[in-house]
Design a protein around this motif. Structure first.
Motif, PDB file in Angstrom:
ATOM      1  N   GLY A  85       0.790  -1.220   0.000  1.00 16.98           N
ATOM      2  CA  GLY A  85       0.000   0.000   0.000  1.00 16.98           C
ATOM      3  C   GLY A  85       0.827   1.279   0.000  1.00 16.98           C
ATOM      4  N   ARG A  86       2.114   1.164   0.373  1.00 17.60           N
ATOM      5  CA  ARG A  86       2.970   2.349   0.390  1.00 17.60           C
ATOM      6  C   ARG A  86       3.636   2.521  -0.964  1.00 17.60           C
ATOM      7  NH1 ARG A  86       3.664   3.500   5.985  1.00 17.60           N
ATOM      8  NH2 ARG A  86       4.558   5.472   5.299  1.00 17.60           N
ATOM      9  N   ILE A  87       4.400   3.596  -1.084  1.00 22.97           N
ATOM     10  CA  ILE A  87       5.099   3.869  -2.330  1.00 22.97           C
ATOM     11  C   ILE A  87       6.454   3.173  -2.351  1.00 22.97           C
ATOM     12  CG2 ILE A  87       6.106   5.995  -1.414  1.00 22.97           C
ATOM     13  CD1 ILE A  87       5.907   7.192  -4.240  1.00 22.97           C
ATOM     14  N   SER A  88       6.798   2.598  -3.502  1.00 23.94           N
ATOM     15  CA  SER A  88       8.147   2.070  -3.732  1.00 23.94           C
ATOM     16  C   SER A  88       8.847   3.030  -4.695  1.00 23.94           C
ATOM     17  CB  SER A  88       8.106   0.682  -4.364  1.00 23.94           C
ATOM     18  OG  SER A  88       7.528  -0.263  -3.504  1.00 23.94           O
ATOM     19  N   ILE A  89      10.059   3.413  -4.353  1.00 21.45           N
ATOM     20  CA  ILE A  89      10.852   4.282  -5.225  1.00 21.45           C
ATOM     21  C   ILE A  89      12.176   3.595  -5.522  1.00 21.45           C
ATOM     22  CG2 ILE A  89      11.964   6.526  -5.517  1.00 21.45           C
ATOM     23  CD1 ILE A  89       9.904   7.688  -3.584  1.00 21.45           C
ATOM     24  N   PRO A 103      -0.141   2.166  -5.451  1.00 19.47           N
ATOM     25  CA  PRO A 103       0.382   1.589  -4.215  1.00 19.47           C
ATOM     26  C   PRO A 103       1.130   0.293  -4.496  1.00 19.47           C
ATOM     27  CG  PRO A 103      -1.918   0.995  -4.498  1.00 19.47           C
ATOM     28  CD  PRO A 103      -1.558   1.858  -5.676  1.00 19.47           C
ATOM     29  N   SER A 104       2.079  -0.013  -3.687  1.00 21.38           N
ATOM     30  CA  SER A 104       2.847  -1.251  -3.865  1.00 21.38           C
ATOM     31  C   SER A 104       2.000  -2.451  -3.443  1.00 21.38           C
ATOM     32  CB  SER A 104       4.124  -1.210  -3.022  1.00 21.38           C
ATOM     33  OG  SER A 104       4.922  -0.111  -3.390  1.00 21.38           O
ATOM     34  N   GLN A 105       2.186  -3.556  -4.173  1.00 19.14           N
ATOM     35  CA  GLN A 105       1.449  -4.784  -3.888  1.00 19.14           C
ATOM     36  C   GLN A 105       2.452  -5.932  -3.723  1.00 19.14           C
ATOM     37  OE1 GLN A 105      -1.118  -5.214  -7.291  1.00 19.14           O
ATOM     38  NE2 GLN A 105      -2.397  -3.455  -6.731  1.00 19.14           N
TER      39      GLN A 105
END
Lengths: 116, 112
Positions: free
Chosen positions: A16-20, A79-81
């Motif tokens: 659910g958070r961001i991946s950079i 969002p990240s999964q």
């Protein structure tokens, strides 16, 4: 002489958070950049690309940003999964089609782990 | 589904014994590539065919050769494999007018 570098070997993110994911390059002649995703025991799969005439390209949850002056690009996944967990490779080409077609210079890859 | 297929997926060969890896494609792409990827390293381009024209990268060892008998097939020949040639070998294809390359699943080569 590594012309494309991914300095983070791994990245861990909560679902659910961001991946950079980050990528730096040294050859100013590169003008087309791609991101590939690779699952274990599979070949790399094309994800998203950007031409040097743009600074942003978006495709669903994936956005690539290019900063030519800094010779830096990043891939944002929002969002990240958990299914995004894979190795991500940054790649660069000397020409968009035409001259250098698919001859790619790759970074070493970043292992992304998305925790449920 | 149109795709790039590499055979075999895993290959074990003896030190110094010639070995051939194969790649086929149903995408009808005119460019085919061979990349070498060693553990935790970036894939490295060995050579490519643009149609029938063979293009060798400057630092590809002479031990590595390639054949493309037709549009669909491409082979990687390693004449005398050394322990340092153990790697994942990736075949890829593209159309000559676009940059995105499509990869096969790779062949993991072990040299004993």
């Amino acid at each position: 002489d590594q012309q494309v570098k991914q300095n983070s070997p791994s990245l861990s993110v909560q679902e659910g958070r961001i991946s950079i994911l980050n990528c730096d390059y040294t050859n100013s002649m590169f003008d087309y950049f791609l991101w590939y995703k690779k699952y274990p025991a599979e070949g790399p799969t094309f994800l998203i690309s950007i031409s040097s005439i743009k600074d942003k390209n978006e495709d669903g949850r994936f956005t690539v940003f290019l900063n030519k002056s800094a010779k830096h690009l990043s891939l944002h996944i929002v969002p990240s999964q958990p299914g995004d967990s894979a190795v991500y490779f940054c790649a660069a080409s000397l020409g968009a089609g035409g001259t250098s077609y698919g001859k790619l210079t790759f970074g070493q890859g970043t292992i992304l782990t998305v925790h449920p | 589904d149109a795709m790039v297929i590499q055979n075999p997926r895993y290959q074990v060969t003896q030190f110094g014994k010639p070995v051939t890896l194969s790649c086929s494609q149903t995408l009808n792409h005119n460019v085919m590539y061979w990349y070498q990827q060693k553990s935790s390293q970036a894939p490295k381009l060995l050579f490519h065919y643009y149609d029938k024209d063979f293009n060798n990268e400057a630092d590809t060892p002479d031990n590595f050769q390639s054949r493309r008998p037709n549009t669909s097939f491409c082979f990687l020949d390693i004449r005398s494999p050394g322990l340092g040639d153990a790697a994942m070998y990736l075949c890829a294809t593209s159309r000559g007018d676009i940059t995105e390359a499509f990869f096969g699943q790779g062949t993991r080569l072990t040299v004993v």
